[in-house]
Design a protein around this motif. Sequence first.
Motif, PDB file in Angstrom:
ATOM      1  N   SER A  20      32.181 -36.366  -6.310  1.00 56.03           N
ATOM      2  CA  SER A  20      33.234 -35.456  -6.718  1.00 56.03           C
ATOM      3  C   SER A  20      32.701 -34.585  -7.847  1.00 56.03           C
ATOM      4  CB  SER A  20      34.438 -36.262  -7.189  1.00 56.03           C
ATOM      5  OG  SER A  20      35.493 -35.410  -7.506  1.00 56.03           O
ATOM      6  N   ARG A  30      42.317 -37.565  -6.717  1.00 56.21           N
ATOM      7  CA  ARG A  30      41.705 -36.472  -5.943  1.00 56.21           C
ATOM      8  C   ARG A  30      40.672 -36.971  -4.928  1.00 56.21           C
ATOM      9  NH1 ARG A  30      41.353 -33.114 -11.441  1.00 56.21           N
ATOM     10  NH2 ARG A  30      43.042 -31.627 -11.097  1.00 56.21           N
ATOM     11  N   TYR A  71      41.148 -36.778  -0.728  1.00 58.03           N
ATOM     12  CA  TYR A  71      40.179 -36.152   0.174  1.00 58.03           C
ATOM     13  C   TYR A  71      39.759 -37.132   1.275  1.00 58.03           C
ATOM     14  CZ  TYR A  71      35.939 -34.248   2.089  1.00 58.03           C
ATOM     15  OH  TYR A  71      34.994 -33.808   2.965  1.00 58.03           O
ATOM     16  N   ASN A 119      40.406 -36.735   5.278  1.00 60.65           N
ATOM     17  CA  ASN A 119      39.233 -36.709   6.151  1.00 60.65           C
ATOM     18  C   ASN A 119      39.332 -37.785   7.236  1.00 60.65           C
ATOM     19  OD1 ASN A 119      36.444 -37.720   6.899  1.00 60.65           O
ATOM     20  ND2 ASN A 119      35.963 -35.746   5.949  1.00 60.65           N
TER      21      ASN A 119
END
Length: 180
Positions: free
Chosen positions: A68, A105, A109, A113
């Motif tokens: 990240s 966060r 993601y 995904n």
Amino acid sequence: MENDVSEVLLTGEEIREKTAELARQITADYEDKDPLLICILKGGLMFLADLTRQIHLPLEIDFMAVSSYGDATESSGVVRILMDLERNVQGRHVLIVEDIIDTGRTLNYIIQNLRTRGPASIKICTLLNKPARRVLDIPLDYVGFVIPDRFVVGYGLDYGEIYRNLPFVGVLKPELYAEE
Ligand code: PRP
């Protein structure tokens, strides 16, 4: 290394007891589901190793490494997959295993995904939850400990890639990292 920690937040024994409790719940919830546990590297490694040895079910383990972008203490939400899964998750009951959920966060993601790959279900198991820093609200299914907004290391969690091998979770002395 131990001297860089100002306070032990969770002892090895506390982590062991909680991990056993979570493993009991997971064993009950996933009976006959042959779950696929996905460990998010690197932080989730210790927790996965201890958790899975107490889940009394046939299960599979796979790994995903993500990076990240952001500064040393906070993720930005722009996530890059460094290493993808080996297994196909289509139709599988997926349990994501994380060490800590902070802003949410990274996890957000990963969930988005994985959803595109058609799993039968996705649930989250995290050792630590730090809700004070949450930016994205994500339902968590199994949580070990809710912790305050302190910079913690150990039991998988690093600062500058060090401290992951501490057998407890401790608060890093503030003078050792740049305050935001
Ligand atoms: C940590 C942790 C989570 C993420 C949580 O990983 O393992 O994946 O940060 O932060 P967030 O909720 O604010 O997104 P990190 O990126 O530090 O990588 P590492 O596990 O390899 O240390």
